[in-house]
Scaffold this active site. Structure first.
Site, short mmCIF file in Angstrom:
data_model
loop_
_atom_site.label_atom_id
_atom_site.label_comp_id
_atom_site.label_asym_id
_atom_site.label_seq_id
_atom_site.Cartn_x
_atom_site.Cartn_y
_atom_site.Cartn_z
N GLY A 30 -29.09 19.28 37.48
CA GLY A 30 -29.60 18.41 36.44
C GLY A 30 -30.99 17.86 36.68
O GLY A 30 -31.91 18.56 37.10
N ILE A 31 -31.15 16.57 36.43
CA ILE A 31 -32.45 15.93 36.52
C ILE A 31 -32.97 15.95 37.97
O ILE A 31 -34.16 16.17 38.20
CB ILE A 31 -32.38 14.49 35.99
CG1 ILE A 31 -32.08 14.50 34.48
CG2 ILE A 31 -33.69 13.75 36.24
CD1 ILE A 31 -31.84 13.13 33.89
N GLY A 32 -32.11 15.74 38.93
CA GLY A 32 -32.54 15.76 40.32
C GLY A 32 -33.12 17.11 40.71
O GLY A 32 -34.16 17.18 41.38
N ARG A 51 -24.14 16.12 47.37
CA ARG A 51 -22.89 16.41 48.05
C ARG A 51 -22.75 17.89 48.39
O ARG A 51 -22.19 18.25 49.43
CB ARG A 51 -21.69 15.99 47.18
CG ARG A 51 -21.53 14.50 47.01
CD ARG A 51 -20.31 14.20 46.15
NE ARG A 51 -20.40 14.87 44.85
CZ ARG A 51 -19.38 15.04 44.02
NH1 ARG A 51 -18.18 14.64 44.36
NH2 ARG A 51 -19.56 15.63 42.85
N ARG A 52 -23.23 18.76 47.51
CA ARG A 52 -22.96 20.20 47.62
C ARG A 52 -24.01 20.89 48.49
O ARG A 52 -25.10 21.21 48.03
CB ARG A 52 -22.90 20.83 46.24
CG ARG A 52 -21.74 20.29 45.38
CD ARG A 52 -21.69 20.99 44.05
NE ARG A 52 -22.86 20.69 43.24
CZ ARG A 52 -23.32 21.48 42.26
NH1 ARG A 52 -22.72 22.63 42.01
NH2 ARG A 52 -24.37 21.11 41.56
N LEU A 78 -22.87 9.93 48.57
CA LEU A 78 -23.52 8.63 48.49
C LEU A 78 -22.57 7.51 48.07
O LEU A 78 -22.98 6.34 48.03
CB LEU A 78 -24.71 8.70 47.53
CG LEU A 78 -25.81 9.67 47.95
CD1 LEU A 78 -26.98 9.59 46.98
CD2 LEU A 78 -26.28 9.43 49.37
N TYR A 167 -20.39 2.27 33.01
CA TYR A 167 -21.58 3.11 33.22
C TYR A 167 -22.84 2.39 32.74
O TYR A 167 -23.85 2.34 33.45
CB TYR A 167 -21.43 4.45 32.51
CG TYR A 167 -22.69 5.27 32.54
CD1 TYR A 167 -23.20 5.75 33.74
CD2 TYR A 167 -23.39 5.54 31.36
CE1 TYR A 167 -24.38 6.49 33.77
CE2 TYR A 167 -24.56 6.28 31.39
CZ TYR A 167 -25.05 6.75 32.59
OH TYR A 167 -26.22 7.47 32.62
#
Length: 270
Positions: A30-32, A51-52, A78, A167
């Site tokens: 995504g954005i990251g 994480r991955r 995180l 959220y």
């Protein structure tokens, strides 16, 4: 001096302003991931966090081969404070000058029907981990006399949002933190920016159980955000985010809550 709007793409402006290394959380998707690719294209070495580990390693190879930069992979959950601290320590030997805190996730539906563990984990990732990393790197940036921090806010940060209440509350925290730090740290050479996009076409919607049929691409959000860094406290990247902001702005806060509730009901209808 702020960076001129056209100064970033394909240039060394970011590296010249902030230093040779950027740390990006949420970099596997995504954005990251979009931030990581654009920062590599601008010539910055990277510390990639998510994480991955396999996805990070693949991205690191891609960026090293394409742009000739160095990329370090740090796999971490995180949601766990000890792993956030491990990330901060592991990056201490690099001259990190730019932090892009893009890790985060959302939930949707009635709050009382949600899983408590998931809702608390979202607070851990979206708020606590972000604050922990921001504190660690802001101190380093102040000591080195320059630095940049990008925190991912959202259109939902500016009012309560039924069916995404928790959220939206996490993003309100991010937005408020960024605004305060922008004023605190700018006199000390550190730029802080909240990026508040509207809907984004990424894996976020699927994980949050939201149907997002139109929105911006992660690449567009990352590019607009990097162009805005050093120019103000908040950017609403893209025409869609600006249009949604203008449609909500005339309403009183209670009206914005009701309007966002209707929008979210449409996005979360099963």
């Amino acid at each position: 001096m702020p960076l001129p709007p056209s100064a970033l793409a394909g240039s060394s402006a970011l590296r010249d302003r902030y230093g040779p290394v950027a740390l990006v959380t949420g970099a596997s998707d995504g954005i990251g991931r979009a931030f990581a690719r654009q920062l590599a294209a601008a010539g910055l070495d990277l510390v990639l966090v998510a994480r991955r580990e396999a996805a990070l390693a693949e991205l690191a190879r891609e960026l090293q081969d394409r742009h000739g930069i160095a990329a370090r992979v740090l796999a971490a959950n995180l949601a766990e404070a000890a792993q956030v601290e491990r990330v901060a320590r592991a990056a201490a030997d690099r001259d990190v000058g730019l932090l892009v805190a893009a890790a985060g996730f959302g939930t949707s539906g009635p709050f009382v029907d949600g899983d408590p563990g998931t809702e608390l984990a979202m607070i851990d990732v979206n708020c606590r981990a972000l604050a922990q990393l921001t504190h660690a790197f802001a101190r380093r940036f102040v000591e080195r006399g320059r630095g940049g921090i990008v925190l991912m806010s959202s259109l939902v940060a500016f009012q309560g949002v039924p069916r995404a209440a928790n959220y939206a509350a996490t993003k309100a925290y991010v937005q408020t933190l960024a605004e305060g730090l922008h004023a605190e740290l700018r006199p000390r050479g550190v730029d802080v920016l909240a990026s508040a996009p509207g809907p984004v076409l990424s894996g976020f919607g699927q994980r949050a159980a939201m149907r997002i049929t139109s929105g911006q691409t992660p690449d567009a959000v990352a590019a607009a955000t990097l162009r805005a860094l050093g120019r103000g406290a908040t950017v609403r990247p893209g025409l869609l985010a600006k249009a949604l902001e203008m449609s909500l702005k005339p309403l009183p806060r209670v009206g914005r809550v009701l309007m966002m509730g209707r929008v979210m009901a449409g996005m979360t209808a099963r």
